[in-house]
Motif scaffolding. Structure first.
Motif, PDB file in Angstrom:
ATOM      1  N   UNK A   1       0.832  -1.210   0.000  1.00  0.00           N
ATOM      2  CA  UNK A   1       0.000   0.000   0.000  1.00  0.00           C
ATOM      3  C   UNK A   1       0.865   1.258   0.000  1.00  0.00           C
ATOM      4  N   UNK A   2       1.930   1.249   0.797  1.00  0.00           N
ATOM      5  CA  UNK A   2       2.835   2.401   0.838  1.00  0.00           C
ATOM      6  C   UNK A   2       3.525   2.591  -0.507  1.00  0.00           C
ATOM      7  N   UNK A   3       3.936   1.504  -1.104  1.00  0.00           N
ATOM      8  CA  UNK A   3       4.602   1.541  -2.412  1.00  0.00           C
ATOM      9  C   UNK A   3       3.698   2.197  -3.458  1.00  0.00           C
ATOM     10  N   UNK A   4       2.446   1.801  -3.467  1.00  0.00           N
ATOM     11  CA  UNK A   4       1.473   2.372  -4.406  1.00  0.00           C
ATOM     12  C   UNK A   4       1.248   3.853  -4.117  1.00  0.00           C
ATOM     13  N   UNK A   5       1.165   4.215  -2.845  1.00  0.00           N
ATOM     14  CA  UNK A   5       0.932   5.617  -2.475  1.00  0.00           C
ATOM     15  C   UNK A   5       2.070   6.506  -2.952  1.00  0.00           C
ATOM     16  N   UNK A   6       3.308   6.041  -2.835  1.00  0.00           N
ATOM     17  CA  UNK A   6       4.433   6.857  -3.297  1.00  0.00           C
ATOM     18  C   UNK A   6       4.433   6.997  -4.822  1.00  0.00           C
ATOM     19  N   UNK A   7       4.005   5.965  -5.533  1.00  0.00           N
ATOM     20  CA  UNK A   7       3.912   6.084  -6.985  1.00  0.00           C
ATOM     21  C   UNK A   7       2.911   7.171  -7.381  1.00  0.00           C
ATOM     22  N   UNK A   8       1.781   7.232  -6.684  1.00  0.00           N
ATOM     23  CA  UNK A   8       0.779   8.266  -6.961  1.00  0.00           C
ATOM     24  C   UNK A   8       1.303   9.652  -6.595  1.00  0.00           C
ATOM     25  N   UNK A   9       2.057   9.733  -5.504  1.00  0.00           N
ATOM     26  CA  UNK A   9       2.645  11.017  -5.111  1.00  0.00           C
ATOM     27  C   UNK A   9       3.668  11.478  -6.141  1.00  0.00           C
ATOM     28  N   UNK A  10       4.435  10.546  -6.694  1.00  0.00           N
ATOM     29  CA  UNK A  10       5.369  10.877  -7.773  1.00  0.00           C
ATOM     30  C   UNK A  10       4.616  11.484  -8.958  1.00  0.00           C
ATOM     31  N   UNK A  11       3.489  10.896  -9.298  1.00  0.00           N
ATOM     32  CA  UNK A  11       2.692  11.406 -10.413  1.00  0.00           C
ATOM     33  C   UNK A  11       2.290  12.859 -10.164  1.00  0.00           C
ATOM     34  N   UNK A  12       1.822  13.155  -8.956  1.00  0.00           N
ATOM     35  CA  UNK A  12       1.391  14.518  -8.642  1.00  0.00           C
ATOM     36  C   UNK A  12       2.553  15.502  -8.724  1.00  0.00           C
ATOM     37  N   UNK A  13       3.723  15.125  -8.201  1.00  0.00           N
ATOM     38  CA  UNK A  13       4.862  16.044  -8.183  1.00  0.00           C
ATOM     39  C   UNK A  13       5.451  16.255  -9.574  1.00  0.00           C
TER      40      UNK A  13
END
Length: 495
Positions: free
Chosen positions: A372-384
């Motif tokens: 879940x954390x791994x997926x969350x960081x991927x989404x945060x990368x997309x936003x940044x």
């Protein structure tokens, strides 16, 4: 060349990465993800780390910066060598002696819980902004040379690329990345040398002749002698050393791979080998940049900075060279992004969520949380990445180094305080110091003309930030009544 063909090459390359991931991630567990089961081959780690260290920013920005700065980056490179030697002989022995999975656990042992969380938090910030800046640059190049013509929007390109990275790092983590980074570094270096060789042939010059022409046109200048300039040679060398100490030796992503090697001796050989290779490769990138600026007027290329390399290759060189460039560019993209997402997942799970301290948590539950954390960081990368798209800075290497100055400075101050003093801290005030120092640096940079006159801050901002954190920690500390565990650091440490 047809954008559709280039797109197919991109998909084929990704399929190859998935194959490597499948072969390496079978039966992987959390230890495989975090530290590769402490069984990584040091030679593979050293070679693969070249790609992680360089990234797409180096591949595009370092050659592009030659037009404005000449070979001035060599000043920073000298500092890098000094910094790597310091990491090899000062920090690695500490990490192996304490048997760390997260290097920020040292801060907890030596300085307390708040220092530990502050260090992990600033690493997360630094890697988030630094890695997404690198990712944005390469995605932007891919977008302009392939995907715009296919009608694919920028956000979708970024989403798909992050999805690719998520797929091949999801299970194996470090165990997979050691192998994929080796593949990607090989492709990137082949692209570098192939492009340089082709340009030499087009210019009909030998290497000495090309260097002589670069010297005549002011492209080969190295040292800046103006002490007030941001590029002053002494500032660049000292800053380069501290950049390496912090961005390698105090960076969980870089150390996560390094300490996945079984023994300290092999880990040290890993970093020393990496240093030697980096010197050759970075000098080659500067030489390539000089060739691009020699070739550009002859070919009618008007682009400069980050755009000159892709504009020259995709607009004026043969199809074979374009394919080599594309594969090399993609290879430069993935190592910095995949390692960053993996390291951020590790740091957040271990240092922030305390996944290894939860004795009542099953291995399966730990793995679900890590996913879940791994997926969350991927989404945060997309936003940044979308934020960087909006900012659209013309030279991303400057952005990356500026971010490092603000976010790695507190790490430098925390580690330095722990290693060179035996004092104990008022743990509650540590976040005040580590947040306050970057704010003071930002104010000083904004008002530097008023405060410093003609002097201009450059890469030394990182050192200033670290010094302010060190001073603040000293102010909230007291003399230790007994030698702290793991602190200052141990009897056989040279501090």
């Amino acid at each position: 060349m047809s954008p559709a063909l280039l797109f197919c090459i991109l998909i084929g390359y990704f399929a190859l990465l998935l194959g490597v991931a499948w072969a390496t991630a079978r039966n992987a567990d959390n230890d495989s993800f975090f530290i590769g089961n402490k069984s990584s081959n040091w030679m593979l780690v050293a070679f693969g780390m070249v790609g992680t260290t360089l990234s797409g920013v180096t591949f595009v920005s370092v050659p592009g910066a030659v037009g404005a700065d000449g070979f001035g980056y060599l000043q920073v490179l000298i500092g890098y060598v000094i910094g790597y030697i310091a990491v090899v002989y000062l920090l690695l022995p500490l990490y192996y002696r304490m048997k760390l999975t997260s290097i920020y656990h040292y801060l907890e042992v030596r300085l307390g819980r708040r220092a530990y969380q502050s260090g992990a938090g600033f690493f997360i910030l630094s890697r988030l902004f630094g890695a997404t800046a690198r990712l944005y640059l390469v995605v932007a190049v891919l977008q302009s040379i392939i995907l715009d013509s296919l009608g694919i929007p920028f956000w979708l390109t970024t989403f798909v690329i992050l999805g690719m990275i998520l797929l091949y790092t999801y299970q194996g983590g470090v165990k997979t990345i050691v192998w994929t980074d080796t593949l990607q570094t090989s492709c990137m270096l082949f692209g570098l040398f192939a492009c340089a060789a082709f340009l030499l042939g087009q210019l009909d010059l030998s290497v000495p002749q090309a260097l002589a022409q670069m010297q005549e046109r002011g492209l080969a200048r190295v040292f800046t002698l103006d002490a007030n300039a941001p590029g002053f040679w002494l500032k660049q060398i000292v800053a380069g050393a501290f950049i390496t100490i912090t961005m390698t030796g105090m960076d969980q992503e870089m150390m996560q791979k390094t300490i996945s090697v079984k023994t300290l001796k092999d880990s040290q050989k890993n970093l020393l080998s990496l240093t030697a290779v980096l010197v050759v490769v970075l000098c080659s990138f500067l030489f390539l940049g000089g060739l691009l600026y020699l070739y550009a007027p002859l070919a009618g290329v008007s682009a400069t900075g980050d755009k000159i390399f892709p504009a020259t290759v995709m607009g004026h060189l043969p199809a074979a060279v374009q394919i080599i460039f594309l594969i090399a560019l993609i290879s430069a993209l993935f190592p910095s992004a995949d390692g960053a997402i993996t390291a951020l997942t590790s740091t957040f799970c271990i240092d922030i969520l305390g996944i290894q301290r939860r004795s009542g948590m099953s291995e399966a539950a730990r793995m679900r949380l890590r996913h879940h954390v791994h997926l969350a960081f991927a989404l945060l990368f997309l936003a940044l990445v979308m934020v960087f798209k909006w900012l659209n800075d013309p030279s991303m290497i400057g952005v990356v180094l500026k971010v490092a100055g603000y976010t790695y400075g507190p790490l430098l101050g925390l580690f330095a305080f722990g290693m060179v003093t035996t004092r104990t801290l008022n743990d509650r005030l540590v976040p005040v110091v580590t947040i306050g120092a970057p704010i003071l640096c930002a104010l000083l940079e904004h008002y530097q003309q008023l405060v410093l006159g003609s002097y201009r801050l450059g890469l030394e901002l990182l050192i200033l930030n670290g010094a302010l954190v060190f001073a603040g920690l000293f102010a909230i500390s007291r003399r230790a009544t007994a030698r702290p565990a793991g602190g200052a650091v141990a009897a056989n440490t040279p501090f």
